[in-house]
Design a protein around this motif. Structure first.
Motif, PDB file in Angstrom:
ATOM      1  N   GLY A   1     -20.297  58.407 -50.596  1.00  0.00           N
ATOM      2  CA  GLY A   1     -20.037  58.778 -51.975  1.00  0.00           C
ATOM      3  C   GLY A   1     -18.592  59.219 -52.082  1.00  0.00           C
ATOM      4  O   GLY A   1     -18.016  59.744 -51.133  1.00  0.00           O
TER       5      GLY A   1
ATOM      6  N   SER B   1     -22.141  56.051 -54.772  1.00  0.00           N
ATOM      7  CA  SER B   1     -21.929  56.916 -55.930  1.00  0.00           C
ATOM      8  C   SER B   1     -20.475  57.337 -56.004  1.00  0.00           C
ATOM      9  O   SER B   1     -19.756  57.357 -55.000  1.00  0.00           O
TER      10      SER B   1
ATOM     11  N   GLU C   1     -18.293  60.505 -58.106  1.00  0.00           N
ATOM     12  CA  GLU C   1     -18.359  61.666 -58.977  1.00  0.00           C
ATOM     13  C   GLU C   1     -16.950  62.082 -59.375  1.00  0.00           C
ATOM     14  O   GLU C   1     -16.109  62.338 -58.509  1.00  0.00           O
TER      15      GLU C   1
ATOM     16  N   ARG D   1     -24.012  54.448 -58.854  1.00  0.00           N
ATOM     17  CA  ARG D   1     -24.119  55.569 -59.796  1.00  0.00           C
ATOM     18  C   ARG D   1     -22.741  56.197 -59.971  1.00  0.00           C
ATOM     19  O   ARG D   1     -22.057  56.484 -58.990  1.00  0.00           O
TER      20      ARG D   1
END
Length: 198
Positions: free
Chosen positions: A12, A34, A36, A56
């Motif tokens: 991630g 992912s 973020e 995501r």
């Protein structure tokens, strides 16, 4: 800082500050991945989430500026984008594609779209909470999937609905605000929930 154009299958990426740039950012190519964004600024010409695998993308602070944003680009994968706070400023946004599933959940923050917003059949956009979705003057959002506008969120612009449109709030929740125009096409459905009003 410059993120790798493609995230690895299991890693991630978390960006919390400063300015990050990439020509193309693809999240979810051969395995779950992912990204973020928790602060700072991310600038990309294109961002694809869910190409061949599950991807995501979460924006919970900071600013994401993107030319072409695609969520769920390939039938072999699926993509999800969550905007909780901060700013997403995009030229064009496509949620899902032919045979591919995309999901966009906005429960906060501001989403600005300058040119095009499309929600494909089988895909979903949920606008709720304190979220604001603001379309450019000449932008018509095209919904063939599911568009849910609920609980205090604000929509500014024009929506062309040939899928499912849900508007309103649960008992005790804030009223959503629809500031613009809604056109319901053949095959489209509108569901007004408790406390829903234009």
């Amino acid at each position: 800082n410059t993120p790798s154009p493609r995230t690895s299958p299991t890693d991630g990426w978390r960006a919390a500050s400063s300015r990050n740039t990439a020509t193309q950012l693809v999240v979810g190519v051969t395995g779950h991945a992912s990204y973020e964004l928790l602060g700072g600024e991310l600038v990309t010409d294109s961002t694809w989430v869910g190409q061949g695998a599950f991807g995501r993308f979460v924006t919970d602070g900071g600013t994401h500026r993107v030319g072409d944003l695609q969520i769920g680009t390939d039938p072999q994968g699926s993509g999800g984008y969550q905007l909780s706070s901060g700013l997403l400023a995009a030229v064009s946004v496509r949620v899902g594609a032919a045979g591919a599933v995309g999901s966009f959940v906005q429960n906060g923050g501001t989403h600005q779209v300058d040119d095009a917003l499309e929600i494909a059949a089988g895909s979903r956009y949920l606008l709720t909470g304190s979220g604001v979705l603001a379309l450019g003057t000449n932008v018509v959002a095209q919904n063939l999937g599911s568009f849910e506008h609920q609980n205090g969120a604000r929509f500014v612009g024009t929506l062309d609905n040939a899928g499912g449109f849900v508007f309103g709030s649960s008992s005790g929740a804030g009223l959503p605000s629809f500031d613009g125009r809604l056109t319901n096409r053949d095959g489209g459905s509108i569901t007004l929930q408790v406390n829903g009003s234009f």
